[in-house]
Write a protein that holds these residues in place. Structure first.
Motif, PDB file in Angstrom:
ATOM      1  N   GLY A   1      -6.692  79.532  47.335  1.00 21.84           N
ATOM      2  CA  GLY A   1      -6.575  78.269  46.602  1.00 21.84           C
ATOM      3  C   GLY A   1      -5.522  77.311  47.136  1.00 21.84           C
ATOM      4  O   GLY A   1      -5.273  76.267  46.542  1.00 21.84           O
ATOM      5  N   ALA A   2      -4.910  77.636  48.282  1.00 18.04           N
ATOM      6  CA  ALA A   2      -3.856  76.767  48.836  1.00 18.04           C
ATOM      7  C   ALA A   2      -4.424  75.449  49.360  1.00 18.04           C
ATOM      8  O   ALA A   2      -3.704  74.456  49.466  1.00 18.04           O
ATOM      9  N   GLY A   3      -5.720  75.454  49.701  1.00 16.94           N
ATOM     10  CA  GLY A   3      -6.344  74.223  50.206  1.00 16.94           C
ATOM     11  C   GLY A   3      -6.831  74.336  51.644  1.00 16.94           C
ATOM     12  O   GLY A   3      -7.105  73.326  52.291  1.00 16.94           O
ATOM     13  N   LYS A   4      -6.964  75.573  52.117  1.00 14.42           N
ATOM     14  CA  LYS A   4      -7.367  75.780  53.517  1.00 14.42           C
ATOM     15  C   LYS A   4      -8.792  75.275  53.751  1.00 14.42           C
ATOM     16  O   LYS A   4      -9.042  74.494  54.674  1.00 14.42           O
TER      17      LYS A   4
ATOM     18  N   ARG B   1      -0.731  78.389  67.794  1.00 10.06           N
ATOM     19  CA  ARG B   1       0.206  77.803  66.822  1.00 10.06           C
ATOM     20  C   ARG B   1      -0.347  77.983  65.425  1.00 10.06           C
ATOM     21  O   ARG B   1      -1.552  78.191  65.242  1.00 10.06           O
ATOM     22  N   GLY B   2       0.526  77.888  64.446  1.00 10.03           N
ATOM     23  CA  GLY B   2       0.066  78.048  63.078  1.00 10.03           C
ATOM     24  C   GLY B   2       0.764  77.090  62.121  1.00 10.03           C
ATOM     25  O   GLY B   2       1.898  76.646  62.369  1.00 10.03           O
ATOM     26  N   TYR B   3       0.046  76.747  61.061  1.00  8.26           N
ATOM     27  CA  TYR B   3       0.603  75.958  59.962  1.00  8.26           C
ATOM     28  C   TYR B   3       0.493  76.802  58.696  1.00  8.26           C
ATOM     29  O   TYR B   3      -0.493  77.515  58.501  1.00  8.26           O
ATOM     30  N   VAL B   4       1.488  76.694  57.844  1.00  7.92           N
ATOM     31  CA  VAL B   4       1.447  77.394  56.563  1.00  7.92           C
ATOM     32  C   VAL B   4       1.195  76.367  55.472  1.00  7.92           C
ATOM     33  O   VAL B   4       1.870  75.330  55.405  1.00  7.92           O
ATOM     34  N   LEU B   5       0.195  76.664  54.630  1.00 14.06           N
ATOM     35  CA  LEU B   5      -0.186  75.759  53.566  1.00 14.06           C
ATOM     36  C   LEU B   5       0.143  76.406  52.223  1.00 14.06           C
ATOM     37  O   LEU B   5      -0.231  77.554  51.974  1.00 14.06           O
ATOM     38  N   GLU B   6       0.876  75.675  51.375  1.00 18.87           N
ATOM     39  CA  GLU B   6       1.202  76.187  50.037  1.00 18.87           C
ATOM     40  C   GLU B   6       0.840  75.129  49.025  1.00 18.87           C
ATOM     41  O   GLU B   6       1.347  73.999  49.109  1.00 18.87           O
ATOM     42  N   THR B   7      -0.029  75.487  48.088  1.00 18.18           N
ATOM     43  CA  THR B   7      -0.517  74.561  47.055  1.00 18.18           C
ATOM     44  C   THR B   7      -0.703  73.131  47.583  1.00 18.18           C
ATOM     45  O   THR B   7      -0.154  72.169  47.057  1.00 18.18           O
ATOM     46  N   GLY B   8      -1.492  73.054  48.632  1.00 14.18           N
ATOM     47  CA  GLY B   8      -1.907  71.741  49.142  1.00 14.18           C
ATOM     48  C   GLY B   8      -0.904  71.024  50.012  1.00 14.18           C
ATOM     49  O   GLY B   8      -1.116  69.862  50.378  1.00 14.18           O
ATOM     50  N   ARG B   9       0.213  71.713  50.356  1.00 11.93           N
ATOM     51  CA  ARG B   9       1.228  71.078  51.205  1.00 11.93           C
ATOM     52  C   ARG B   9       1.559  71.969  52.389  1.00 11.93           C
ATOM     53  O   ARG B   9       1.658  73.196  52.225  1.00 11.93           O
ATOM     54  N   ILE B  10       1.779  71.339  53.549  1.00 10.87           N
ATOM     55  CA  ILE B  10       2.226  72.107  54.722  1.00 10.87           C
ATOM     56  C   ILE B  10       3.718  72.383  54.561  1.00 10.87           C
ATOM     57  O   ILE B  10       4.515  71.459  54.372  1.00 10.87           O
ATOM     58  N   THR B  11       4.085  73.671  54.609  1.00 10.52           N
ATOM     59  CA  THR B  11       5.494  74.002  54.399  1.00 10.52           C
ATOM     60  C   THR B  11       6.176  74.475  55.677  1.00 10.52           C
ATOM     61  O   THR B  11       7.407  74.570  55.719  1.00 10.52           O
ATOM     62  N   MET B  12       5.379  74.793  56.699  1.00 12.61           N
ATOM     63  CA  MET B  12       5.968  75.325  57.923  1.00 12.61           C
ATOM     64  C   MET B  12       4.978  75.175  59.049  1.00 12.61           C
ATOM     65  O   MET B  12       3.769  75.248  58.807  1.00 12.61           O
TER      66      MET B  12
END
Ligand code: ATP
Length: 235
Positions: free
Chosen positions: A37-40, A204-215
């Motif tokens: 549900g993070a938005g991926k 490379r990677g992106y971390v998504l938390e509740t609809g926002r990129i955090t890292m």
């Protein structure tokens, strides 16, 4: 190759993505990891035009695509393999693959790509006259990826390719994803809940938390990042 600039995507009144900015370079595998549900999936559907962003821009090879319909986006070279695969169960394996090439007119190229796919996934060659619905889950995932490859995409969007598959089959699929990237020079945008596998295959990677990129960082760096390890790698 692809740039998302502060996109905001909604389902009705519910905002699923908040100011997502990210970039994909030609030839790389990038991955977006995050919880359920993070938005991926929404991120991929925003790129492919299925759930277009309400604000922000998506630029592909220098052209804005965020206002184009999905078929025009496919025609530009972006192809999505949706979560849950969605092959045509009543069509044969060969017919499913034909559907992937429906926008193409280069018969010779289509024939070559079909041969490449049958060499990549010999099981699909063996089952070419069977209905897609008779295949196992792993074989259906292979078919869904292959059908997308038949469009000869420059950018392949993969949504949870490991979903519901046994570890051995998942590993096979990930090996093939790497092979497609290396041999066909197809750029890959991989969305995965299995962060460990995804980061091992990605550049490379992106971390998504509740609809926002955090890292975001090199995949190798994320694999040893303490926060990522705790939240996504179960270590
Ligand atoms: P999953 O791995 O479970 O698919 P995800 O990271 O891909 O998770 P999304 O499916 O993109 O997440 O969902 C992001 C948010 O948008 C969630 O809060 C979800 O409930 C909501 N959402 C997704 N699809 C819809 C929809 N069709 N209508 C309303 N809300 C939706």
């Amino acid at each position: 190759m692809l740039e998302l600039k502060k996109i905001n995507t909604y389902y009705g009144n519910i905002q699923a993505l908040h100011d997502i900015s990210l970039s994909v370079e030609e030839g790389e595998i990038i991955t977006l990891i995050g919880a359920n549900g993070a938005g991926k999936s929404t991120t991929l559907m925003s790129i492919s035009g299925i759930v277009p962003p309400r604000t922000g821009e998506i630029i592909f090879q220098g052209k804005p695509i965020h206002e184009l319909p999905p078929d025009k986006i496919v025609a530009l070279g972006i192809c999505q393999v949706p979560e849950g695969r969605h092959i045509f169960p009543d069509l044969t394996v060969a017919e499913n693959l034909d559907m992937g090439a429906f926008l193409r007119r280069d018969k010779q190229g289509i024939k070559e790509d079909l041969e490449y796919i049958y060499a990549l996934f010999p099981i699909l060659a063996k089952r070419r006259n069977q209905p897609g619905g008779n295949l196992s889950g792993g074989e259906q995932q292979m078919l869904a990826i292959s059908r997308a490859l038949m469009a000869r995409p420059q950018l392949l969007l993969l949504d949870e390719p490991s979903m519901g598959l046994a570890p051995l089959v998942t590993r096979q699929i990930f090996d093939i994803i790497k092979k497609i990237n290396e041999e066909q020079n197809t750029t890959i945008f991989l969305v995965e809940q299995n962060a460990n596998l995804a980061l091992k295959v990605a550049d490379r990677g992106y971390v998504l938390e509740t609809g926002r990129i955090t890292m975001h960082d090199d995949a190798g760096a994320l694999l040893i990042n303490e926060d990522v390890k705790k939240a996504y790698l179960g270590i």
